[in-house]
Design an enzyme around this catalytic site. Structure first.
Site, PDB file in Angstrom:
ATOM      1  N   GLY A  48       0.678  -1.039   0.127  1.00  0.00           N
ATOM      2  CA  GLY A  48       0.177  -0.340   0.034  1.00  0.00           C
ATOM      3  C   GLY A  48       1.192   1.234   0.065  1.00  0.00           C
ATOM      4  O   GLY A  48       1.865   1.223   0.110  1.00  0.00           O
ATOM      5  N   GLN A  53       2.510   9.275   1.463  1.00  0.00           N
ATOM      6  CA  GLN A  53       4.195   8.760   1.768  1.00  0.00           C
ATOM      7  C   GLN A  53       5.237   9.791   0.520  1.00  0.00           C
ATOM      8  O   GLN A  53       5.991   9.550   0.328  1.00  0.00           O
ATOM      9  CB  GLN A  53       4.150   7.807   1.719  1.00  0.00           C
ATOM     10  CG  GLN A  53       3.554   7.333   3.326  1.00  0.00           C
ATOM     11  CD  GLN A  53       3.442   5.423   2.954  1.00  0.00           C
ATOM     12  OE1 GLN A  53       2.322   4.744   2.372  1.00  0.00           O
ATOM     13  NE2 GLN A  53       4.489   5.337   3.521  1.00  0.00           N
ATOM     14  N   CYS A 110       6.659  -0.556   7.859  1.00  0.00           N
ATOM     15  CA  CYS A 110       6.083   0.988   6.477  1.00  0.00           C
ATOM     16  C   CYS A 110       7.087   1.487   5.707  1.00  0.00           C
ATOM     17  O   CYS A 110       8.347   2.061   6.303  1.00  0.00           O
ATOM     18  CB  CYS A 110       5.716   1.857   7.923  1.00  0.00           C
ATOM     19  SG  CYS A 110       4.992   3.374   6.736  1.00  0.00           S
ATOM     20  N   LEU A 111       6.967   2.284   4.717  1.00  0.00           N
ATOM     21  CA  LEU A 111       8.254   2.359   3.991  1.00  0.00           C
ATOM     22  C   LEU A 111       8.113   4.001   4.316  1.00  0.00           C
ATOM     23  O   LEU A 111       8.676   3.876   3.770  1.00  0.00           O
ATOM     24  CB  LEU A 111       6.850   2.544   2.377  1.00  0.00           C
ATOM     25  CG  LEU A 111       6.770   1.369   1.518  1.00  0.00           C
ATOM     26  CD1 LEU A 111       5.787   1.543   0.099  1.00  0.00           C
ATOM     27  CD2 LEU A 111       7.731   0.205   1.554  1.00  0.00           C
ATOM     28  N   HIS A 152      -3.520   0.756   8.079  1.00  0.00           N
ATOM     29  CA  HIS A 152      -2.680   1.278   8.028  1.00  0.00           C
ATOM     30  C   HIS A 152      -2.669   2.384   6.983  1.00  0.00           C
ATOM     31  O   HIS A 152      -1.831   3.873   7.582  1.00  0.00           O
ATOM     32  CB  HIS A 152      -1.561   0.104   7.453  1.00  0.00           C
ATOM     33  CG  HIS A 152       0.183   1.278   7.375  1.00  0.00           C
ATOM     34  ND1 HIS A 152       0.703   0.793   8.545  1.00  0.00           N
ATOM     35  CD2 HIS A 152       0.418   1.832   6.868  1.00  0.00           C
ATOM     36  CE1 HIS A 152       2.397   1.051   8.239  1.00  0.00           C
ATOM     37  NE2 HIS A 152       2.430   1.882   6.817  1.00  0.00           N
ATOM     38  N   GLU A 153      -3.370   2.395   5.545  1.00  0.00           N
ATOM     39  CA  GLU A 153      -3.143   3.229   4.841  1.00  0.00           C
ATOM     40  C   GLU A 153      -3.873   4.677   5.500  1.00  0.00           C
ATOM     41  O   GLU A 153      -4.032   5.955   4.951  1.00  0.00           O
ATOM     42  CB  GLU A 153      -3.702   2.778   3.446  1.00  0.00           C
ATOM     43  CG  GLU A 153      -2.412   1.768   2.580  1.00  0.00           C
ATOM     44  CD  GLU A 153      -0.860   2.646   3.031  1.00  0.00           C
ATOM     45  OE1 GLU A 153      -0.956   3.107   3.005  1.00  0.00           O
ATOM     46  OE2 GLU A 153      -0.323   0.830   3.231  1.00  0.00           O
ATOM     47  N   HIS A 156      -2.360   6.249   7.333  1.00  0.00           N
ATOM     48  CA  HIS A 156      -1.702   7.827   6.942  1.00  0.00           C
ATOM     49  C   HIS A 156      -2.637   8.892   6.541  1.00  0.00           C
ATOM     50  O   HIS A 156      -1.601  10.144   6.414  1.00  0.00           O
ATOM     51  CB  HIS A 156      -0.710   7.051   5.435  1.00  0.00           C
ATOM     52  CG  HIS A 156       0.614   6.405   5.883  1.00  0.00           C
ATOM     53  ND1 HIS A 156       1.108   7.157   6.345  1.00  0.00           N
ATOM     54  CD2 HIS A 156       0.588   5.021   5.806  1.00  0.00           C
ATOM     55  CE1 HIS A 156       2.586   5.862   6.188  1.00  0.00           C
ATOM     56  NE2 HIS A 156       2.222   4.955   6.160  1.00  0.00           N
TER      57      HIS A 156
END
Ligand code: ZN
Length: 196
Positions: A48, A53, A110-111, A152-153, A156
């Site tokens: 995702g 991000q 997480c990226l 999670h997304e 963000h």
């Protein structure tokens, strides 16, 4: 095009993103943004990617969980995570409802915090009302890992990172995750982390 992924400390990751109109979504530039975000997510690789991000404070995220992402999991690990392939799709202006209490714990990364992981409690089932890449209304009922990805997304898009929700004592580098925690049950991990 591969976009630069913002890492923790970038202010955009802590702001509530702004909603998009149907016209915004259908604009050719937004369609390009979606394409670049898809390419960036696949390149990372990740399951995702939320617009903040890549430095864009807008309520849009891309999601895709491919079979190859779960190749390292045993059938039992896949089963207990409820991990199934999820085709590529876009969520815009999502409204999240947890259908179960947020108490299913697994290691998550997480990226935007590359190289780290932690146990994060999440709801097993969620309902999301959103718009898709065409600006059409969609309702998503998700469970297992897909429900985790959505939580999670959507976090963000509200300026929240998994470190705000994690079981803090479980925070680990990925290197140490591979060395000490991978393959252990969550119960075993928690017993070891109790420090006794
Ligand atoms: Zn993330």
């Amino acid at each position: 095009m591969i976009l630069k992924i913002c890492t923790v400390g970038e202010p955009v990751l802590r702001k509530k993103a702004r909603a998009l109109t149907r016209e915004d979504i259908l604009h050719p530039l937004m369609q390009c943004v979606i394409e670049h975000m898809r390419d960036t997510m696949r390149d990372a690789p990740g399951v995702g990617l939320a617009a903040p991000q890549v430095g864009l404070g807008i309520q849009l995220a891309v999601i895709e969980d491919r079979e190859e992402n779960m190749a390292a999991l045993s059938p039992a690990e896949r089963e207990e995570r409820g991990r199934e392939p999820v085709p590529f799709h876009v969520i815009v202006n999502p409204v999240l409802r947890l259908e179960t209490p947020p108490e299913v714990e697994f290691f998550e990364g997480c990226l935007s915090l590359p190289g780290y992981s932690a146990l994060v409690p999440r709801a097993a089932r969620v309902r999301v009302e959103c718009l898709d890449h065409r600006g059409e209304a969609r309702v998503i009922e998700a469970s297992g890992w897909y429900a985790r990805i959505l939580q999670h997304e959507i976090d963000h898009l509200n300026g929240t990172l998994y470190v705000d929700r994690m079981c803090r004592r479980s925070f680990t580098t990925l290197e140490n995750f591979g060395r000490h925690w991978k393959g252990r049950s969550v119960e075993a991990v928690k017993a070891m982390l109790a420090g006794e």
